[in-house]
Design a protein around this motif. Structure first.
Motif, PDB file in Angstrom:
ATOM      1  N   UNK A 278       0.828  -1.210   0.000  1.00  0.00           N
ATOM      2  CA  UNK A 278       0.000   0.000   0.000  1.00  0.00           C
ATOM      3  C   UNK A 278       0.864   1.262   0.000  1.00  0.00           C
ATOM      4  N   UNK A 279       2.002   1.220   0.707  1.00  0.00           N
ATOM      5  CA  UNK A 279       2.895   2.378   0.722  1.00  0.00           C
ATOM      6  C   UNK A 279       3.511   2.617  -0.654  1.00  0.00           C
ATOM      7  N   UNK A 280       3.896   1.537  -1.360  1.00  0.00           N
ATOM      8  CA  UNK A 280       4.444   1.692  -2.702  1.00  0.00           C
ATOM      9  C   UNK A 280       3.393   2.244  -3.663  1.00  0.00           C
ATOM     10  N   UNK A 281       2.158   1.759  -3.575  1.00  0.00           N
ATOM     11  CA  UNK A 281       1.096   2.267  -4.444  1.00  0.00           C
ATOM     12  C   UNK A 281       0.785   3.729  -4.156  1.00  0.00           C
ATOM     13  N   UNK A 282       0.837   4.127  -2.870  1.00  0.00           N
ATOM     14  CA  UNK A 282       0.613   5.531  -2.536  1.00  0.00           C
ATOM     15  C   UNK A 282       1.728   6.413  -3.119  1.00  0.00           C
ATOM     16  N   UNK A 283       2.958   5.931  -3.074  1.00  0.00           N
ATOM     17  CA  UNK A 283       4.061   6.673  -3.660  1.00  0.00           C
ATOM     18  C   UNK A 283       3.894   6.820  -5.171  1.00  0.00           C
ATOM     19  N   UNK A 284       3.493   5.754  -5.851  1.00  0.00           N
ATOM     20  CA  UNK A 284       3.272   5.801  -7.297  1.00  0.00           C
ATOM     21  C   UNK A 284       2.139   6.757  -7.647  1.00  0.00           C
ATOM     22  N   UNK A 285       1.021   6.668  -6.905  1.00  0.00           N
ATOM     23  CA  UNK A 285      -0.128   7.528  -7.194  1.00  0.00           C
ATOM     24  C   UNK A 285       0.192   8.998  -6.932  1.00  0.00           C
ATOM     25  N   UNK A 286       1.017   9.263  -5.928  1.00  0.00           N
ATOM     26  CA  UNK A 286       1.377  10.646  -5.618  1.00  0.00           C
ATOM     27  C   UNK A 286       2.262  11.249  -6.704  1.00  0.00           C
ATOM     28  N   UNK A 287       3.262  10.495  -7.136  1.00  0.00           N
ATOM     29  CA  UNK A 287       4.212  11.033  -8.096  1.00  0.00           C
ATOM     30  C   UNK A 287       3.604  11.153  -9.487  1.00  0.00           C
ATOM     31  N   UNK A 288       2.697  10.260  -9.840  1.00  0.00           N
ATOM     32  CA  UNK A 288       2.058  10.314 -11.158  1.00  0.00           C
ATOM     33  C   UNK A 288       0.736  11.070 -11.131  1.00  0.00           C
ATOM     34  N   UNK A 289       0.367  11.604  -9.972  1.00  0.00           N
ATOM     35  CA  UNK A 289      -0.894  12.367  -9.794  1.00  0.00           C
ATOM     36  C   UNK A 289      -2.103  11.597 -10.292  1.00  0.00           C
ATOM     37  N   UNK A 290      -2.137  10.270  -9.992  1.00  0.00           N
ATOM     38  CA  UNK A 290      -3.292   9.468 -10.400  1.00  0.00           C
ATOM     39  C   UNK A 290      -4.484   9.782  -9.494  1.00  0.00           C
TER      40      UNK A 290
ATOM     41  N   UNK B 165      -6.550   7.788  -6.936  1.00  0.00           N
ATOM     42  CA  UNK B 165      -7.719   6.915  -7.032  1.00  0.00           C
ATOM     43  C   UNK B 165      -8.795   7.267  -5.999  1.00  0.00           C
ATOM     44  N   UNK B 166      -8.426   7.936  -4.923  1.00  0.00           N
ATOM     45  CA  UNK B 166      -9.418   8.348  -3.938  1.00  0.00           C
ATOM     46  C   UNK B 166      -9.429   7.530  -2.672  1.00  0.00           C
ATOM     47  N   UNK B 167      -8.669   6.428  -2.601  1.00  0.00           N
ATOM     48  CA  UNK B 167      -8.662   5.583  -1.413  1.00  0.00           C
ATOM     49  C   UNK B 167      -7.555   5.992  -0.442  1.00  0.00           C
ATOM     50  N   UNK B 168      -6.399   6.363  -0.972  1.00  0.00           N
ATOM     51  CA  UNK B 168      -5.263   6.702  -0.125  1.00  0.00           C
ATOM     52  C   UNK B 168      -4.996   8.204  -0.203  1.00  0.00           C
ATOM     53  N   UNK B 169      -4.670   8.767   0.956  1.00  0.00           N
ATOM     54  CA  UNK B 169      -4.401  10.192   0.995  1.00  0.00           C
ATOM     55  C   UNK B 169      -3.744  10.582   2.301  1.00  0.00           C
ATOM     56  N   UNK B 170      -3.237  11.813   2.347  1.00  0.00           N
ATOM     57  CA  UNK B 170      -2.540  12.315   3.518  1.00  0.00           C
ATOM     58  C   UNK B 170      -3.530  12.800   4.575  1.00  0.00           C
ATOM     59  N   UNK B 171      -3.093  12.672   5.815  1.00  0.00           N
ATOM     60  CA  UNK B 171      -3.835  13.249   6.943  1.00  0.00           C
ATOM     61  C   UNK B 171      -2.994  14.367   7.560  1.00  0.00           C
ATOM     62  N   UNK B 172      -3.567  15.076   8.517  1.00  0.00           N
ATOM     63  CA  UNK B 172      -2.871  16.196   9.162  1.00  0.00           C
ATOM     64  C   UNK B 172      -2.129  15.777  10.426  1.00  0.00           C
ATOM     65  N   UNK B 173      -2.032  14.481  10.662  1.00  0.00           N
ATOM     66  CA  UNK B 173      -1.486  14.001  11.935  1.00  0.00           C
ATOM     67  C   UNK B 173       0.049  13.939  11.938  1.00  0.00           C
TER      68      UNK B 173
ATOM     69  N   UNK C 130       8.599  16.845  -0.888  1.00  0.00           N
ATOM     70  CA  UNK C 130       9.887  16.579  -1.549  1.00  0.00           C
ATOM     71  C   UNK C 130       9.694  15.671  -2.754  1.00  0.00           C
ATOM     72  N   UNK C 131       8.833  14.668  -2.643  1.00  0.00           N
ATOM     73  CA  UNK C 131       8.597  13.763  -3.766  1.00  0.00           C
ATOM     74  C   UNK C 131       7.980  14.498  -4.952  1.00  0.00           C
ATOM     75  N   UNK C 132       7.062  15.422  -4.693  1.00  0.00           N
ATOM     76  CA  UNK C 132       6.456  16.172  -5.792  1.00  0.00           C
ATOM     77  C   UNK C 132       7.489  17.025  -6.523  1.00  0.00           C
ATOM     78  N   UNK C 133       8.388  17.662  -5.762  1.00  0.00           N
ATOM     79  CA  UNK C 133       9.414  18.493  -6.397  1.00  0.00           C
ATOM     80  C   UNK C 133      10.363  17.639  -7.231  1.00  0.00           C
ATOM     81  N   UNK C 134      10.776  16.491  -6.697  1.00  0.00           N
ATOM     82  CA  UNK C 134      11.691  15.609  -7.433  1.00  0.00           C
ATOM     83  C   UNK C 134      11.027  15.055  -8.682  1.00  0.00           C
ATOM     84  N   UNK C 135       9.732  14.749  -8.604  1.00  0.00           N
ATOM     85  CA  UNK C 135       9.033  14.222  -9.773  1.00  0.00           C
ATOM     86  C   UNK C 135       8.973  15.248 -10.901  1.00  0.00           C
TER      87      UNK C 135
END
Length: 387
Positions: free
Chosen positions: A116-128, A130-138, A148-153
């Motif tokens: 799940x962590x790898x899929x979240x990384x892929x979805x974040x960098x490719x801006x896919x 899907x709506x199931x995984x996302x960041x929280x404020x915690x 940092x990942x967005x800037x590197x991408x």
């Protein structure tokens, strides 16, 4: 001065590689300095810190590598970046305890395993998204990692697109659509021996301007293994060319030319390479290009002339590229330019000057038949007047 017996010989310059049988087998076996496609026939070895030099100029290195290597490199850069940030998100989830307590507010929603962590990384960098995984404020650390990942991408995408565009707009690709004839020829022009070759642009959109250049490269190998390479420029009077139609580049073999004392017999025994180039600016991209090729002494045809390939119609000029490499035999004495000029000087004071565009008259002059030369010259002049 003794009279010479003029002989004529030539070969057909077809689309295939031209060849001439010579007494010197070395000319046919020696390695080219510049190949027919324009690439230099050399292997560079023992470069100090070569890997470091390639890495410091990584952009040029990636532009020069093959397409399959470039695709593999860019694919690995994406996969490794997804994997690296996926490991970071997995470590964050383990540290925060998201995998032990499902009821606890997680740092990243729906990330409770490494997959799940790898899929979240892929979805974040490719801006896919899907709506199931996302960041929280915690977790502030997770938010920083995502930023940092967005800037590197963005940097990776920019680099990949820039390299791909640079490879597609490479000057080497445009240079393949500008070609030289398979052989060079030596013939008479205006009463002088001239070396010529043909260059043409195979595309409809032509270049802004171009400059022709030629060098005579000689390489002498000693018994000790040492190789001496010398370069001599050939003078080209009309070297600035607008290549709208195929053009014949002409070098007049004058007293300053390195070929001035070379006859047909000497040419077949010579060990040199004629390296020619055409540097031009493309009118579509504005990029500077250069096309190169080379001719060995066996690829220089004595007593040949390029066949005419341009026809004038009422509306336009028609160019038949099927005749680009075709030559026809012409009457040229097998003398060096120096011997030919001396023969002309010895005959001209006694007789009327010959018509400069009469090959037959030039042949009779070398043979010493001055009367026949005068007749040939007069006949040629009358025919041209009628035309």
């Amino acid at each position: 001065m003794n009279s010479y017996t003029v002989q004529y010989s030539g070969v057909k310059c077809s689309d295939e590689n031209p060849s001439v049988l010579t007494d010197d087998d070395y000319n046919s076996k020696k390695k080219r300095y510049v190949k027919k496609d324009g690439s230099c026939n050399m292997v560079v070895q023992n470069i100090p810190k070569d890997w470091f030099l390639w890495i410091t100029d990584i952009f040029t290195t990636l532009v020069e590598i093959r397409w399959r290597v470039m695709f593999l490199t860019f694919a690995l850069s994406y996969i490794l970046s997804w994997l690296f940030f996926g490991i970071l998100f997995w470590i964050i989830a383990l540290t925060h305890g998201d995998m032990k307590d499902p009821n606890k507010e997680p740092c990243v929603y729906e990330v409770r395993s490494f997959t799940a962590a790898f899929l979240f990384s892929l979805e974040t960098q490719t801006t896919i998204g899907y709506g199931f995984r996302g960041m929280s404020e915690n977790c502030m650390i997770a938010i920083i990692v995502v930023t940092i990942q967005d800037v590197i991408s963005v940097f990776i995408d920019t680099f990949v697109i820039g390299i791909a565009v640079a490879k597609m707009a490479s000057a080497r690709k445009r240079a393949q659509t500008v070609g030289f004839s398979n052989c060079a020829v030596i013939s008479l022009r205006d009463g002088h021996l001239c070396l010529s070759w043909r260059v043409g642009d195979f595309r409809r959109n032509h270049m802004v301007e171009g400059t022709a250049h030629a060098q005579l490269v000689r390489h002498l190998a000693h018994s000790t293994g040492k190789v001496n390479i010398t370069y001599k420029d050939l003078n080209i009077e009309e070297n600035n060319i607008i290549l709208a139609i195929p053009t014949t580049i002409v070098h007049k073999i004058s007293p300053g030319s390195p070929l001035y004392k070379v006859s047909l017999k000497d040419l077949r025994k010579e060990n040199f390479e004629l390296v020619v180039s055409f540097t031009y600016t493309d009118d579509c991209t504005g990029i500077l290009h250069q096309t190169r090729t080379s001719y060995t002494s066996s690829e220089i045809m004595w007593g040949q002339h390029f066949q005419e390939m341009i026809k004038v119609t009422r509306r336009n000029y028609r160019v038949d590229y099927a005749l680009f490499n075709h030559t026809v035999k012409v009457l040229v004495p097998e003398l060096s330019a120096e011997e030919y000029d001396l023969k002309k000087c010895s005959q001209q004071p006694k007789h009327k000057p010959l018509h400069k565009s009469s090959p037959a008259a030039a042949v009779e002059l070398v043979n010493g038949n001055s009367l026949e030369a005068e007749k040939a010259s007069t006949s040629s002049a009358v025919q041209e007047h009628k035309l």
